[in-house]
Motif scaffolding. Structure first.
Motif, PDB file in Angstrom:
ATOM      1  N   CYS A 137      -3.538   1.542   3.634  1.00 45.05           N
ATOM      2  CA  CYS A 137      -2.380   0.787   3.139  1.00 45.05           C
ATOM      3  C   CYS A 137      -1.316   1.701   2.537  1.00 45.05           C
ATOM      4  O   CYS A 137      -0.483   1.267   1.748  1.00 45.05           O
ATOM      5  CB  CYS A 137      -2.824  -0.242   2.109  1.00 45.05           C
TER       6      CYS A 137
ATOM      7  N   PRO B  53       4.030   1.290   3.323  1.00 42.71           N
ATOM      8  CA  PRO B  53       4.462  -0.021   2.797  1.00 42.71           C
ATOM      9  C   PRO B  53       4.501  -1.082   3.893  1.00 42.71           C
ATOM     10  O   PRO B  53       4.960  -0.833   5.010  1.00 42.71           O
ATOM     11  CB  PRO B  53       5.863   0.270   2.252  1.00 42.71           C
ATOM     12  N   GLY B  54       3.997  -2.245   3.558  1.00 43.89           N
ATOM     13  CA  GLY B  54       4.024  -3.365   4.502  1.00 43.89           C
ATOM     14  C   GLY B  54       2.833  -3.462   5.424  1.00 43.89           C
ATOM     15  O   GLY B  54       2.746  -4.404   6.227  1.00 43.89           O
TER      16      GLY B  54
ATOM     17  N   TYR C  25      -0.891  -6.872   3.253  1.00 40.22           N
ATOM     18  CA  TYR C  25      -0.111  -7.909   2.581  1.00 40.22           C
ATOM     19  C   TYR C  25      -0.921  -9.186   2.418  1.00 40.22           C
ATOM     20  O   TYR C  25      -1.920  -9.410   3.100  1.00 40.22           O
ATOM     21  CB  TYR C  25       1.184  -8.202   3.349  1.00 40.22           C
TER      22      TYR C  25
ATOM     23  N   SER D  83       3.674  -7.776   0.354  1.00 38.38           N
ATOM     24  CA  SER D  83       2.906  -6.537   0.358  1.00 38.38           C
ATOM     25  C   SER D  83       2.013  -6.434  -0.875  1.00 38.38           C
ATOM     26  O   SER D  83       2.414  -6.781  -1.983  1.00 38.38           O
ATOM     27  CB  SER D  83       3.840  -5.329   0.399  1.00 38.38           C
TER      28      SER D  83
ATOM     29  N   GLU E 114       3.718  -6.802  -4.464  1.00 38.40           N
ATOM     30  CA  GLU E 114       4.972  -6.059  -4.637  1.00 38.40           C
ATOM     31  C   GLU E 114       6.006  -6.874  -5.400  1.00 38.40           C
ATOM     32  O   GLU E 114       6.741  -6.351  -6.234  1.00 38.40           O
ATOM     33  CB  GLU E 114       5.531  -5.660  -3.273  1.00 38.40           C
TER      34      GLU E 114
END
Length: 209
Positions: free
Chosen positions: A31, A34-35, A38, A57, A76
């Motif tokens: 992970c 980013p993204g 999620y 995320s 996030e």
């Protein structure tokens, strides 16, 4: 894996959903972009035309000290609460043997098949480890058919009603229904939240959640 929203930015779930050497899952590596990991916030009924799915995320996994499989997944940004996504309050006390509880999940009901509607099952607490983290539940039955948590339900909620409110008592560790063999694998085992209530509150406070 399933999870429960206990604050707009934190999900209560299972640690092994993110760190599992058998399944080659490692949150820190897998992970890192980013993204790529999620949370999915969606309707309880996927057959509806308006699913309203939202992906947020996951940026950090928190775990208490010791051997607990409990985890808090930090998002996030906060979930925008509406009728599709509401908080559940976590219980600060343990369940008792004999308590009736609810389990919910999207796990496999047979090989390769996931439900289109969020499933729930009524269970009864069979054992509570007062010195540790685990709560166990008996296999439930509907019209003589065994019903239990399934593969893919890990991290999902164990709920019980108190004064008209459903409270979160635990997250699924394992056990339950073996869809490959079409049999139950014994009592479901759950990560109790009560032994870690101070730690949970500390994490939420530090994040301002």
């Amino acid at each position: 894996c399933g999870a429960s929203l206990i604050s707009p930015r934190f999900l209560a779930t299972a640690y092994h959903c993110f760190y599992n050497s058998d399944l080659k899952i490692n949150f820190d590596n897998d992970c890192s972009i980013p993204g790529t990991c999620y949370a999915v916030i969606r309707e309880h009924d996927l057959t509806k035309e308006e699913v309203g799915q939202r992906n947020i995320s996951i940026i950090l996994i928190h775990s208490p000290s010791g051997d607990s499989d409990l985890a808090l997944a930090e998002l996030e940004y906060p979930v925008e609460l509406d009728k599709k996504a509401q908080l559940v309050r976590y219980a600060e006390e343990r369940l008792s043997v004999g308590d009736l509880v609810w389990s919910l999940g999207w796990g496999m009901t047979r090989v390769g098949t996931y439900p289109e509607v969020l499933l729930k099952v009524r269970l009864r607490v069979s054992a509570v480890d007062l010195e540790g983290d685990l709560t166990s539940t008996e296999v439930g039955n509907a019209n003589g058919i065994p019903m239990d948590p399934c593969s893919g339900d890990s991290g999902g909620p164990l709920l019980a009603e108190r004064n008209g409110e459903l409270l979160l008592y635990a997250t699924l560790f394992g056990g339950g229904y073996n869809y490959r063999a079409n049999i139950t694998k014994g009592y479901g085992e759950w990560n109790s939240l009560a032994p870690h209530k101070d730690w949970i509150q500390e994490i939420l406070n530090l994040a301002g959640a």
